[in-house]
Design a protein around this motif. Structure first.
Motif, PDB file in Angstrom:
ATOM      1  N   LEU A 106       0.826  -1.205   0.000  1.00  0.00           N
ATOM      2  CA  LEU A 106       0.000   0.000   0.000  1.00  0.00           C
ATOM      3  C   LEU A 106       0.861   1.257   0.000  1.00  0.00           C
ATOM      4  CD1 LEU A 106      -2.708  -0.984   2.645  1.00  0.00           C
ATOM      5  CD2 LEU A 106      -3.000  -0.945   0.167  1.00  0.00           C
ATOM      6  N   ALA A 107       1.950   1.220   0.757  1.00  0.00           N
ATOM      7  CA  ALA A 107       2.826   2.392   0.845  1.00  0.00           C
ATOM      8  C   ALA A 107       3.701   2.536  -0.390  1.00  0.00           C
ATOM      9  CB  ALA A 107       3.692   2.292   2.103  1.00  0.00           C
ATOM     10  N   ASP A 108       4.384   1.455  -0.773  1.00  0.00           N
ATOM     11  CA  ASP A 108       5.399   1.542  -1.824  1.00  0.00           C
ATOM     12  C   ASP A 108       4.792   1.696  -3.215  1.00  0.00           C
ATOM     13  OD1 ASP A 108       7.212   1.215   0.212  1.00  0.00           O
ATOM     14  OD2 ASP A 108       7.510  -0.930  -0.140  1.00  0.00           O
ATOM     15  N   ARG A 109       3.717   0.975  -3.491  1.00  0.00           N
ATOM     16  CA  ARG A 109       3.119   1.012  -4.827  1.00  0.00           C
ATOM     17  C   ARG A 109       2.084   2.106  -4.987  1.00  0.00           C
ATOM     18  NH1 ARG A 109       2.708  -4.275  -8.419  1.00  0.00           N
ATOM     19  NH2 ARG A 109       4.669  -5.290  -7.838  1.00  0.00           N
ATOM     20  N   HIS A 110       1.442   2.455  -3.874  1.00  0.00           N
ATOM     21  CA  HIS A 110       0.282   3.340  -3.981  1.00  0.00           C
ATOM     22  C   HIS A 110       0.413   4.626  -3.184  1.00  0.00           C
ATOM     23  CE1 HIS A 110      -1.916   0.201  -6.137  1.00  0.00           C
ATOM     24  NE2 HIS A 110      -1.467  -0.650  -5.243  1.00  0.00           N
ATOM     25  N   GLY A 111       1.498   4.813  -2.454  1.00  0.00           N
ATOM     26  CA  GLY A 111       1.755   6.063  -1.767  1.00  0.00           C
ATOM     27  C   GLY A 111       0.858   6.344  -0.581  1.00  0.00           C
ATOM     28  N   LEU A 112       0.300   5.299   0.041  1.00  0.00           N
ATOM     29  CA  LEU A 112      -0.569   5.494   1.189  1.00  0.00           C
ATOM     30  C   LEU A 112       0.236   5.458   2.491  1.00  0.00           C
ATOM     31  CD1 LEU A 112      -3.608   3.234   0.215  1.00  0.00           C
ATOM     32  CD2 LEU A 112      -3.299   5.679  -0.201  1.00  0.00           C
ATOM     33  N   HIS A 113      -0.213   6.227   3.450  1.00  0.00           N
ATOM     34  CA  HIS A 113       0.362   6.192   4.800  1.00  0.00           C
ATOM     35  C   HIS A 113      -0.540   5.305   5.645  1.00  0.00           C
ATOM     36  CE1 HIS A 113       2.253   7.204   8.508  1.00  0.00           C
ATOM     37  NE2 HIS A 113       1.209   7.880   8.968  1.00  0.00           N
ATOM     38  N   VAL A 114       0.028   4.218   6.173  1.00  0.00           N
ATOM     39  CA  VAL A 114      -0.768   3.199   6.856  1.00  0.00           C
ATOM     40  C   VAL A 114      -0.497   3.243   8.357  1.00  0.00           C
ATOM     41  CG1 VAL A 114      -1.330   0.753   6.993  1.00  0.00           C
ATOM     42  CG2 VAL A 114      -0.660   1.758   4.790  1.00  0.00           C
ATOM     43  N   ILE A 115      -1.574   3.316   9.145  1.00  0.00           N
ATOM     44  CA  ILE A 115      -1.508   3.301  10.598  1.00  0.00           C
ATOM     45  C   ILE A 115      -2.102   1.985  11.100  1.00  0.00           C
ATOM     46  CG2 ILE A 115      -2.260   4.455  12.728  1.00  0.00           C
ATOM     47  CD1 ILE A 115      -2.728   6.983  11.063  1.00  0.00           C
ATOM     48  N   VAL A 116      -1.402   1.312  12.013  1.00  0.00           N
ATOM     49  CA  VAL A 116      -1.933   0.083  12.606  1.00  0.00           C
ATOM     50  C   VAL A 116      -2.180   0.307  14.097  1.00  0.00           C
ATOM     51  CG1 VAL A 116      -0.823  -1.397  10.901  1.00  0.00           C
ATOM     52  CG2 VAL A 116       0.359  -0.890  13.054  1.00  0.00           C
ATOM     53  N   PRO A 117      -3.039  -0.490  14.712  1.00  0.00           N
ATOM     54  CA  PRO A 117      -3.306  -0.343  16.148  1.00  0.00           C
ATOM     55  C   PRO A 117      -2.057  -0.613  16.988  1.00  0.00           C
ATOM     56  CG  PRO A 117      -5.008  -1.666  15.075  1.00  0.00           C
ATOM     57  CD  PRO A 117      -3.902  -1.509  14.089  1.00  0.00           C
ATOM     58  N   ASP A 118      -2.129  -0.210  18.264  1.00  0.00           N
ATOM     59  CA  ASP A 118      -1.018  -0.486  19.169  1.00  0.00           C
ATOM     60  C   ASP A 118      -0.995  -1.970  19.536  1.00  0.00           C
ATOM     61  OD1 ASP A 118      -2.952  -0.928  21.174  1.00  0.00           O
ATOM     62  OD2 ASP A 118      -2.680   1.036  22.072  1.00  0.00           O
ATOM     63  N   ASP A 119      -0.007  -2.372  20.330  1.00  0.00           N
ATOM     64  CA  ASP A 119       0.209  -3.795  20.625  1.00  0.00           C
ATOM     65  C   ASP A 119      -1.034  -4.465  21.203  1.00  0.00           C
ATOM     66  OD1 ASP A 119       2.777  -3.369  19.780  1.00  0.00           O
ATOM     67  OD2 ASP A 119       3.713  -3.563  21.755  1.00  0.00           O
ATOM     68  N   GLU A 120      -1.639  -3.836  22.198  1.00  0.00           N
ATOM     69  CA  GLU A 120      -2.798  -4.443  22.856  1.00  0.00           C
ATOM     70  C   GLU A 120      -3.970  -4.564  21.899  1.00  0.00           C
ATOM     71  OE1 GLU A 120      -5.718  -3.702  26.757  1.00  0.00           O
ATOM     72  OE2 GLU A 120      -3.903  -2.495  26.466  1.00  0.00           O
ATOM     73  N   ASP A 121      -4.213  -3.525  21.130  1.00  0.00           N
ATOM     74  CA  ASP A 121      -5.326  -3.571  20.179  1.00  0.00           C
ATOM     75  C   ASP A 121      -5.062  -4.586  19.067  1.00  0.00           C
ATOM     76  OD1 ASP A 121      -6.792  -1.748  21.598  1.00  0.00           O
ATOM     77  OD2 ASP A 121      -6.405  -0.054  20.260  1.00  0.00           O
ATOM     78  N   ARG A 122      -3.824  -4.695  18.617  1.00  0.00           N
ATOM     79  CA  ARG A 122      -3.514  -5.705  17.595  1.00  0.00           C
ATOM     80  C   ARG A 122      -3.805  -7.110  18.120  1.00  0.00           C
ATOM     81  NH1 ARG A 122       1.263  -2.757  16.828  1.00  0.00           N
ATOM     82  NH2 ARG A 122       2.568  -4.500  17.531  1.00  0.00           N
ATOM     83  N   ALA A 123      -3.450  -7.363  19.373  1.00  0.00           N
ATOM     84  CA  ALA A 123      -3.709  -8.676  19.963  1.00  0.00           C
ATOM     85  C   ALA A 123      -5.207  -8.964  20.025  1.00  0.00           C
ATOM     86  CB  ALA A 123      -3.090  -8.753  21.353  1.00  0.00           C
ATOM     87  N   THR A 124      -5.995  -7.941  20.354  1.00  0.00           N
ATOM     88  CA  THR A 124      -7.448  -8.116  20.415  1.00  0.00           C
ATOM     89  C   THR A 124      -8.029  -8.407  19.044  1.00  0.00           C
ATOM     90  OG1 THR A 124      -7.626  -6.648  22.333  1.00  0.00           O
ATOM     91  CG2 THR A 124      -9.621  -6.966  21.018  1.00  0.00           C
ATOM     92  N   VAL A 125      -7.621  -7.626  18.043  1.00  0.00           N
ATOM     93  CA  VAL A 125      -8.117  -7.841  16.686  1.00  0.00           C
ATOM     94  C   VAL A 125      -7.778  -9.264  16.217  1.00  0.00           C
ATOM     95  CG1 VAL A 125      -7.854  -7.142  14.276  1.00  0.00           C
ATOM     96  CG2 VAL A 125      -8.032  -5.401  16.055  1.00  0.00           C
ATOM     97  N   HIS A 126      -6.541  -9.686  16.430  1.00  0.00           N
ATOM     98  CA  HIS A 126      -6.090 -11.006  15.986  1.00  0.00           C
ATOM     99  C   HIS A 126      -6.859 -12.120  16.697  1.00  0.00           C
ATOM    100  CE1 HIS A 126      -3.046 -13.798  14.334  1.00  0.00           C
ATOM    101  NE2 HIS A 126      -3.200 -14.454  15.466  1.00  0.00           N
TER     102      HIS A 126
END
Length: 231
Positions: free
Chosen positions: A138-158
């Motif tokens: 998304l960043a390299d090919r399409h120039g988007l800035h991508v934000i992901v959740p913090d550690d705790e939120d990533r664990a919950t989503v997963h």
């Protein structure tokens, strides 16, 4: 009409959505009796998930290549991997076959850019949120800035994906958790949020977010229909 090859079963819940979407899309375009020409290779996701969590990506790559080659041999003209995480080996799969593999990141990025957006939140499996194979494209090919959740939120989503959504469980408490995680991404500057796992659309709806949600399953399927009906 070209033949669509679906590499699915990861999980079958999302693969069923792909099958529904491509057939509804063809019917809408061609008339009430029309349906898609498609082949589906469906894995036992228990085997795939075990290899994912052991980190045995070479074995997973071998399985994905075998599935792609079988679909190509069966007459598929275009291939889709019906899950984000397994796009980790998309380049290897594409190199092993002569028909095009439609990467799931590209239709989503095209739609985001067309909407005039550049900063996006991403939720998905830990593999998708933490590794570069998806957000890097998304960043390299399409120039988007991508934000992901913090550690705790990533664990919950997963956890919700693997313990609930792949088993078809849609729980109100988990929807509330996702709403809160999305809100925190918006607070950090996300202009939109990518539903970066093909099961998430079973849980989250547009009304659950203050910003636009991009359902990658629907966008991937729509792009496949365009390819199938072109030329």
């Amino acid at each position: 009409m070209k033949m669509i090859g679906l590499i699915g079963g990861m999980s079958w819940e999302s693969s069923a959505e792909y099958y529904r979407l491509v057939n509804e899309g063809v019917r809408d375009r061609l008339g009430p009796t029309a349906s898609a020409r498609c082949l589906l290779w469906s894995f036992n996701f228990a085997d795939i998930a075990a290899l994912q969590h052991r980190g045995d990506w070479p074995a997973l790559t071998t399985r994905m290549i075998e599935a792609a080659r079988r679909l190509e041999a069966g007459g598929a003209d275009v291939l889709l991997i019906c899950t984000k995480t397994m796009h980790r080996m998309a380049a290897d799969v594409q190199a092993a076959v002569s028909v095009p593999l439609l990467h799931i990141a590209d239709p989503t990025a095209d739609r985001i850019r067309a909407a005039g957006l550049r900063t996006v939140g991403l939720i998905g499996t830990a593999f998708t949120m933490e590794d570069a194979f998806y957000k890097g494209r998304l960043a390299d090919r399409h120039g988007l800035h991508v934000i992901v959740p913090d550690d705790e939120d990533r664990a919950t989503v997963h956890r919700i994906i693997y313990e609930e959504l792949v088993a078809g469980k849609v729980l109100p408490g988990s929807r509330d958790a996702y709403r809160a995680i999305i809100a925190r991404l918006v607070e950090r500057g996300a202009e939109a949020v990518i539903l970066g796992c093909t099961e998430i659309m079973l849980l989250v709806r547009p009304e659950d977010s203050q910003v636009p949600l991009f359902d990658t399953t629907a966008l991937h399927a729509a792009a496949a229909i365009e390819m199938a009906l072109s030329g």
